[in-house]
Design an enzyme around this catalytic site. Sequence first.
Site, mmCIF file in Angstrom:
data_model
loop_
_atom_site.group_PDB
_atom_site.id
_atom_site.type_symbol
_atom_site.label_atom_id
_atom_site.label_comp_id
_atom_site.label_asym_id
_atom_site.label_seq_id
_atom_site.Cartn_x
_atom_site.Cartn_y
_atom_site.Cartn_z
ATOM 1 N N HIS A 66 -6.777 2.113 -10.880
ATOM 2 C CA HIS A 66 -5.671 1.322 -11.432
ATOM 3 C C HIS A 66 -6.010 0.947 -12.858
ATOM 4 C CE1 HIS A 66 -2.135 -1.179 -11.516
ATOM 5 N NE2 HIS A 66 -2.858 -2.127 -12.065
ATOM 6 N N ASP A 100 -1.766 -2.588 1.175
ATOM 7 C CA ASP A 100 -1.402 -3.569 0.149
ATOM 8 C C ASP A 100 -1.643 -2.947 -1.216
ATOM 9 O OD1 ASP A 100 -0.815 -5.598 2.049
ATOM 10 O OD2 ASP A 100 -2.957 -6.023 2.233
ATOM 11 N N LEU A 101 -0.588 -2.734 -1.969
ATOM 12 C CA LEU A 101 -0.648 -2.021 -3.243
ATOM 13 C C LEU A 101 -1.643 -2.659 -4.209
ATOM 14 C CD1 LEU A 101 0.603 0.286 -4.928
ATOM 15 C CD2 LEU A 101 2.261 -1.382 -5.769
ATOM 16 N N ASP A 102 -2.581 -1.865 -4.694
ATOM 17 C CA ASP A 102 -3.580 -2.280 -5.691
ATOM 18 C C ASP A 102 -4.419 -3.477 -5.247
ATOM 19 O OD1 ASP A 102 -2.745 -0.251 -7.399
ATOM 20 O OD2 ASP A 102 -1.297 -1.517 -8.429
ATOM 21 N N GLU A 103 -4.615 -3.637 -3.946
ATOM 22 C CA GLU A 103 -5.405 -4.767 -3.449
ATOM 23 C C GLU A 103 -6.560 -4.336 -2.559
ATOM 24 O OE1 GLU A 103 -3.244 -8.066 -1.861
ATOM 25 O OE2 GLU A 103 -1.730 -7.987 -3.438
#
Length: 199
Positions: A66, A100-103
């Site tokens: 990311h 969980d997006l980008d977590e």
Amino acid sequence: MKQFADWHNIPFHWVDFKDQPKEKAFAEVEKLIEAYQADLTVLARFMQIIPDHLCKKLAGKAINIHHSFLPSFAGAKPYLQAYNRGVKLIGATCHYVTSDLDEGPIIEQEVMRISHSDTSADMVRKGKNCEKTALANGVRYHLEDRVIIHKSKTVVFAWCLSILSATAKQTATEIEFYKRLIPLFQIWGINKPSNLLRR
């Protein structure tokens, strides 16, 4: 991309995510991962949200890069977000993929200092250097078996965990070293470290 894959004699497959339903496209991707028995899936520049069932199937075996020093500036256009906030550091985060997006658990992060004279284009250029470094290191740490995932975090060791695998060939030094690690695992809340280390 195909020419690079061909040059390295690596099979190349293109999956259409534009002109067919995403469910069908992801089914193709899943089939390819299974067919090649992939040890690791890297989602660099993929820009698609992975379905929950595939995230669970690839847990601990899929890495994303990311272009932000997460948890700051998640989602789209993080460099523009960072520029608008006037940050003094930008970075990139290599993490495991979760639903969980980008977590997902963070493996590696890279940062670079910027100044008021940097434009948003400068930030993108510098950020891409951070992305390359963080991704290369994250992939290497994973492939060298140096990462333990624990809940939402990772422990990244400076050496390969496979030397700690419980085999009859372990030396007395390795066994002693392993015994010294057990209290650390207990502090981290990992009750059975031998199960995690035996891969």
